[in-house]
Design a protein around this motif. Structure first.
Motif, PDB file in Angstrom:
ATOM      1  N   ILE A 128       0.826  -1.219   0.000  1.00 47.01           N
ATOM      2  CA  ILE A 128       0.000   0.000   0.000  1.00 47.01           C
ATOM      3  C   ILE A 128       0.856   1.264   0.000  1.00 47.01           C
ATOM      4  O   ILE A 128       0.723   2.126  -0.874  1.00 47.01           O
ATOM      5  CB  ILE A 128      -0.953  -0.006   1.208  1.00 47.01           C
ATOM      6  N   TYR A 129       1.760   1.402   1.012  1.00 48.60           N
ATOM      7  CA  TYR A 129       2.496   2.661   1.161  1.00 48.60           C
ATOM      8  C   TYR A 129       3.477   2.887   0.006  1.00 48.60           C
ATOM      9  O   TYR A 129       3.512   3.965  -0.591  1.00 48.60           O
ATOM     10  CB  TYR A 129       3.235   2.671   2.490  1.00 48.60           C
ATOM     11  N   GLN A 131       3.368   1.296  -2.782  1.00 47.42           N
ATOM     12  CA  GLN A 131       2.584   1.046  -4.002  1.00 47.42           C
ATOM     13  C   GLN A 131       3.263   0.018  -4.929  1.00 47.42           C
ATOM     14  O   GLN A 131       3.249   0.152  -6.144  1.00 47.42           O
ATOM     15  CB  GLN A 131       2.340   2.357  -4.748  1.00 47.42           C
ATOM     16  N   SER A 133       2.159  -2.966  -4.930  1.00 46.58           N
ATOM     17  CA  SER A 133       1.032  -3.858  -5.211  1.00 46.58           C
ATOM     18  C   SER A 133       1.380  -5.299  -4.825  1.00 46.58           C
ATOM     19  O   SER A 133       2.456  -5.596  -4.331  1.00 46.58           O
ATOM     20  CB  SER A 133       0.641  -3.755  -6.692  1.00 46.58           C
TER      21      SER A 133
END
Length: 280
Positions: A128-129, A131, A133
């Motif tokens: 998430i942070y 990115q 994925s």
């Protein structure tokens, strides 16, 4: 008194023998149960084809490829860091210094953290942070953090086992500290270091929770380390937990066992080869 000592010795010999029998019996019972149910599923098509209908039929080729991707990337990241950290702890610091105690405390704490916590960290930070994925890279970096303590501790013990006379002789001949470590100490400690890497590979192959949260569970063949992937352990978990196909699950488990045996056998052959070349 002498009779009591002989009786005590005989009793402990019997207990040790019984312990060995129980351990071997448990191992062979597990292997027999899985292989006897899964050997009939295994075929060339099962190994080389793509899964069909969420794994109810077809093969497990993408899961095999994904497993090798995860192993290679995670070991590539963790092994150099772990070995260099072990070298620093054993060769460049005082053994009882506060820094060494702090690093050892950190590694022992890291080794005791449950895998699901690593998975949550990888999902929150990497997926998430940052990115990244769900991807091979996210899963491999998470697993690298998990296996780092094992590589550090085993490498550290292997380096400590190298006789100090090797270092003294090298330094006396004019070699620098790094030349001594890289050309004398590390080659002598290589079998122990490789053993730690093998143990780490075993944990990577068998890990499920952390990989599921970070690498995903895609049935497609990955094209790069930024694609999601499904490993053999995740495929086995989903087949069993969702009740998709127990015969396919047994077949996957059998392939997983064979893969681990092949990796261990190959690593032992490499270690023996290295030992023979070094001693010859």
């Amino acid at each position: 008194m002498l009779f009591n000592r002989y009786a005590e010795e005989k009793l402990f010999r019997v207990l040790l023998f019984v312990s060995i029998i129980i351990t071997l019996s448990s191992l062979f019972a597990i292997l027999f149960h899985i292989i006897s149910h899964g050997i009939g599923v295994i075929s060339w098509k099962f190994i080389t084809e793509y899964p069909v209908d969420m794994g109810k039929s077809g093969g497990i080729f993408p899961a095999i490829v994904g497993t090798f991707y995860i192993i290679i990337v995670s070991i590539t990241v963790a092994a150099p860091i772990g070995i260099l950290a072990a070298v620093y702890l054993t060769e460049y610091t005082r053994r009882n210094s506060r820094l060494v105690q702090l690093i050892r405390f950190a590694t022992e704490t890291l080794a005791g953290i449950p895998s699901i916590v690593f998975g949550l960290f990888g999902f929150a930070f990497l997926v998430i942070y940052l990115q990244l994925s769900w991807s091979i890279l996210s899963g491999s970096l998470t697993l690298a953090c998990m296996i780092l303590p094992t590589i550090i501790r085993t490498s550290e013990e292997a380096i400590k086992a190298v006789p100090y006379q090797y270092r003294e002789g090298s330094l006396a001949l004019g070699a620098t500290k790094w030349q001594t470590v890289s050309r004398i100490v590390l080659p002598a400690a290589l079998p122990g270091i490789v053993t730690g890497i093998i143990l780490s590979i075993g944990r990577v192959v068998g890990e499920t929770a952390a990989v599921l949260l970070t690498a995903g569970s895609s049935l497609n063949l990955p094209g790069s380390i930024f694609d999601p992937v499904r490993t053999l352990s995740i495929h086995l978990y989903l087949l069993t937990f969702d009740g998709i196909s127990f015969p396919m699950a047994y077949g996957t488990a059998t392939i997983l066992i064979i893969l681990i045996l092949l990796i261990n056998t190959l690593a032992n052959l490499i270690m023996r080869r290295m030992s023979t070349v070094r001693n010859g």
